[in-house]
Design an enzyme around this catalytic site. Structure first.
Site, short mmCIF file in Angstrom:
data_model
loop_
_atom_site.label_atom_id
_atom_site.label_comp_id
_atom_site.label_asym_id
_atom_site.label_seq_id
_atom_site.Cartn_x
_atom_site.Cartn_y
_atom_site.Cartn_z
N GLU A 377 57.27 36.12 108.08
CA GLU A 377 57.64 35.24 109.55
C GLU A 377 57.84 36.57 109.46
OE1 GLU A 377 58.29 30.94 110.66
OE2 GLU A 377 57.27 31.63 109.07
N GLU A 649 64.71 27.45 101.73
CA GLU A 649 64.72 27.29 102.99
C GLU A 649 65.16 25.36 103.09
OE1 GLU A 649 60.91 27.90 103.91
OE2 GLU A 649 60.88 27.27 105.61
C1 BGC Z 1 61.02 29.15 110.09
C2 BGC Z 1 61.92 28.45 110.26
C3 BGC Z 1 62.28 27.88 111.46
C4 BGC Z 1 60.74 26.72 111.75
C5 BGC Z 1 60.51 26.07 112.59
C6 BGC Z 1 59.56 28.33 110.61
O1 BGC Z 1 58.29 28.64 110.12
O2 BGC Z 1 60.51 29.85 108.96
O3 BGC Z 1 63.00 28.85 109.48
O4 BGC Z 1 63.06 27.98 112.61
O5 BGC Z 1 59.59 27.12 111.18
O6 BGC Z 1 59.50 25.13 112.58
#
Ligand code: BGC
Length: 850
Positions: A377, A649
């Site tokens: 990502e 996270e």
């Molecule tokens: C990310 C995030 C993001 C979120 C929103 C994720 O995959 O890592 O931090 O804000 O998706 O969908």
């Protein structure tokens, strides 16, 4: 190798020709012949061009950029100390050209310019799941360079054109997500020196590219910032070697290896060990694997380029011999931002929490603000930086890096007609605006303006800010509520189901409407600051309409907020959505919820940045400390107790059995929930600007929890503010240092007279006997606490028995032990108003001074 320093100048630097002049140089983007798309990616392209320099050379300057990631060389010497250049911007609109003074590298006569260009973000794999794709921004990597040779009477230019030649070398696979393969047996000795025979190389081809996208750098470069020695080296059960660097970082591993020619060594990166072995779950599909093939020339140094990894552990396979501590280093790589904020306390766990926030920030500022540095990502997610921006701006000077990113955001917004979820956009699917994510278009410039006090920030963003605001205005329903469309809501509320992180306990449209009321207010202020009177009136009316809609839909007359979640209360309180007489009721309910949950955290990305602030604003700082200091999951300190070195996270990233949460949304390095540090800075240390750019400051530390000592400093645009407080044996000491040109008001914490004093610039110190922290008993005190008071409780129960003869007192007590008495009474509508007053009097009459 790192050589002499890059001469880095911001876009304000005067000596650098503007992008327009570079265009007139005749340089074009050049590339190697196009290759068919392959899953493995392309080897890095090597470029070279021999040139002559005159004997009367005064200065030589290299202006260089690439679609891809470029490493430039002059006469075999690597130019500058920047890595991963030119970073990742919205390449369709902005491609950064960096300039280097190379005078000392150019000599009279024969010279050679060389460059290796890897895939980087321009052509390498980007995105996850169905949006994962290669060659998103170009069909092949390309180089653009101008070497300016200044002589006393004229300037000669060497420019990228078809006189450049292209070849290959040691750098084979080179993906940001997957890692690099460097095969030293394939390096062509002297390829970047004059005299190299490049007849076997191919002429470079001009690659079509709109040169209008060339821009001056706004952000500092990405550099190697720090090196970490290993904390431990040991063997895994599989027989590989595991190196622990003791810190989750973004960057890479540098190795010194000696072995036979053709011998291969693999380095794989992991954030965590499970059961003593590296666990790669948090990387998802990112291979994060570097491979080296030795040339066999004695000790060889290997360090990846064209990639970076998010890791604490490295797993090494195929080592040619035992690895000594001196042979391995972790290299920390990120944007080279100046540090501006510091915070420490007497509590080591809180210090580690704060360190983790700082590390997650560093690890996620590799060129642009990202969600995470490790998995497939690493994107510029708008919501994450929106939640974290005030914290980031305290810790580092982010004006450059976030200014650059906002340029990209505005450019993409103008092109697409909406703010994409990630900037640069790799999703390319239209998504309607969503709160906390898209509205970073308004709230980030606003946060930067608060930090730096520079009106230019707002002026430059005004078009983007208004376009976003008006787009949501058009989506509101007739009551002013943002009641339709997709929302992330309070993303990653710990109660949300694993397969749907949006379904937390707070209604997503409540979150959206609350955030939009805030945005409309920020717009009103922005328009006022810029003297746009008509707009200011318009946005003020909009803010009023959304606030009224929110109250109508979600707030009771007395001040309870629908859904009864901590996030709902925190947003209503912090975003000014409640009247003064509703605030105490809402604050009490919020404190009750927090206490009732045993201080377990119950908020996600939307609520967490505002929760502790809302408790403090309504007089419940003790509950905020309760949240801060709880160690059991879910809480801020739980990861710290488990040894985390960055912010996770999600609250349950590591499950109680020590395994990684299998949701697929499990990074151990996301900064968003680290927004609690904003409360540490502004409340625990008490440094809070009361006007943009810290021209006026309130210094109001609020001691609490078990903290006996706190120290913080913040470098403002003009100078540094320092605050230190301690409580020792009942004596409170506060020392502050106020910079010149700052008007500060200091509120002396735990002062018996509640003193607030204006202070002049300079150092100040106060010592006094602290008055007890907890205030007197009141209707806001939890029922359980009141029940422990021999005087108050009999008086309270006497009134209760009189007015509510059917009340089961034991049950009342056990159900409401953690709840404020006032809230507990809300459930008993049979209690007449004068009964409530009698109870208040009973509490007052018996209250002790504590
Ligand atoms: C990310 C995030 C993001 C979120 C929103 C994720 O995959 O890592 O931090 O804000 O998706 O969908």
């Amino acid at each position: 190798m790192v050589d002499g320093r890059v001469i880095y100048r911001s876009s304000a630097g005067a000596w650098r020709p503007a992008a327009g002049e570079l265009r007139e140089s005749g340089a074009v983007f050049v590339g190697a012949r196009a290759r068919p798309l392959s899953e493995a990616g392309d080897p890095a392209v090597y470029f070279r061009r021999a040139f002559d320099a005159p004997p009367d050379l005064v200065t030589a300057t290299l202006h260089v950029t690439a679609l891809g990631v470029v490493e430039p060389y002059v006469n075999g010497t690597r130019v500058g100390d920047e890595v991963l250049a030119p970073g990742w911007t919205s390449y369709r609109h902005r491609l950064v050209v960096r300039s280097h003074d190379v005078t000392s590298l150019v000599r009279s006569g024969a010279n050679a310019f060389g460059a290796i260009v890897g895939e980087g973000w321009a052509t390498g794999k980007l995105g996850y799941e169905e949006i994962a794709r290669r060659r998103r921004f170009a069909d092949r990597v390309a180089l653009f360079a101008v070497i300016e040779l200044r002589r006393p009477d004229r300037t000669e230019l060497v420019v990228t054109d078809d006189r450049f030649r292209t070849g290959e070398g040691a750098v084979r696979a080179n993906g940001v997500y997957d890692g690099v393969t460097i095969d030293a047996t394939l390096e062509q000795a002297g390829w970047n020196l004059p005299g190299f025979d490049d007849r076997g190389w191919e002429p470079a081809e001009a690659v079509e590219r709109d040169l209008a996208t060339l821009v001056d750098p706004a952000a500092p470069p990405i550099r190697r910032i720090e090196e970490l020695p290993p904390l431990g080296i040991r063997s895994s059960r599989r027989g590989t070697t595991i190196v622990d660097f003791g810190q989750n970082i973004s960057g890479w591993v540098r190795l010194r290896l000696a072995g036979p020619r053709g011998h291969a060594v693999t380095v794989r990166h992991a954030e965590v060990l499970v059961d003593g072995e590296p666990d790669y779950t948090t990387l998802r599909t990112a291979r994060a694997t570097d491979r080296y093939v030795l040339a066999g020339t004695g000790p060889e140094e290997f360090e990846p380029r064209f990639t970076f990894h998010g890791f604490r552990y490295a797993e090494l396979e195929g080592l040619p011999g035992p690895l000594s501590v001196a042979d391995v280093r972790a290299v920390v790589v990120h944007t080279d931002m100046p540090r501006t904020g510091w915070f420490t306390t007497s509590n080591p766990l809180v210090n580690r929490l704060h360190d983790n926030v700082v590390w997650s920030m560093r690890d996620n500022f590799v060129g642009l603000p990202t969600d995470c540095p490790q998995r497939d990502e690493r994107l510029g997610w708008t919501g994450d930086i929106n939640a974290f921006a005030p914290t980031a701006a305290f810790l580092y000077d982010v004006s450059g890096v976030l200014g650059s990113w906002l340029d990209d955001l505005a450019a993409e917004q103008a092109e697409l007609g909406h703010v994409p979820f990630v900037v640069p956009d790799v999703q390319h699917t239209y998504r309607a605006p969503t709160a906390l994510w898209s509205d970073t278009a308004v709230s980030l410039p606003w946060a930067l303006y608060q930090e730096y006090g520079d009106v230019g920030i707002l002026r430059r963003r005004y078009g983007s800010m208004t376009a976003f605001t008006r787009s949501v205005e058009a989506l509101l329903d007739e009551r002013g509520v943002w009641s339709s469309g997709f929302q992330f809501g309070d993303w990653l509320d710990p109660a949300a189901p694993l397969d749907d992180q949006k379904r937390g306990r707070t209604d997503p449209h409540l979150v959206a409407t609350a955030y939009f009321a805030k945005v409309a207010r920020e717009m009103t202020e922005t328009a006022r600051v810029l003297g746009r009177t008509d707009d200011a009136e318009h946005f003020a009316a909009l803010a009023g309409r959304v606030r009224a809609g929110f109250r109508d839909e979600y707030v009771t007359a007395r001040g309870r907020v629908s859904g009864e979640s901590a996030t709902a209360y925190a947003l209503a309180i912090e975003f000014g959505l409640l009247d003064p007489d509703q605030l105490p009721v809402a604050g009490r309910r919020l404190a009750d919820i927090v206490r009732g949950d045993g201080y377990a955290i119950s908020t996600g990305f939307a609520g967490t940045p505002h929760l502790a602030l809302a408790l403090t604003r309504t007089g419940h700082t003790d509950e905020a400390y309760g949240l801060l200091l709880r160690q059991e999951a879910p809480s801020f300190l739980h990861p710290v107790v488990l040894g985390a070195t960055t912010i996770w996270e999600r609250w349950d990233a590591i499950l109680p059995d020590g395994t990684v949460n299998p949701s697929g949304m499990t990074s151990l390095n996301h900064y968003a929930l680290g927004a609690i540090a904003h409360w540490l800075h502004t409340v625990v240390a008490g440094i809070e600007p009361t006007s943009p750019g810290y021209r006026t400051v309130r210094i109001a530390p609020r001691p609490g929890g078990d903290l006996t000592h706190v120290r913080a400093a913040h470098r403002t645009p003009t100078s540094t503010i320092e605050v230190e407080w301690s409580v020792d044996d009942g004596m409170m000491t506060l020392a502050v240092d106020v910079p010149p040109e700052t008007a500060a008001t200091v509120e002396l914490p735990l002062h018996p007279d509640g003193l607030a004093v204006p202070v002049e610039a300079g150092a100040h110190r106060w010592t006094y006997r602290a008055s007890p922290r907890s205030g007197p008993l009141s209707l806001d005190t939890p029922v359980g606490t009141l029940a422990g008071d021999d005087t108050v409780w009999p008086a309270v129960t006497a009134v209760l028995e009189r007015h509510l003869p059917a009340l089961d007192l034991d049950r009342f007590l056990s159900r409401n032990a953690h709840v404020a008495l006032a809230t507990a009474l809300d459930d008993h509508s049979a209690l007449p108003p004068h009964g409530r007053r009698e109870i208040a009097a009973a509490v007052r009459s018996g209250r002790r001074s504590r």
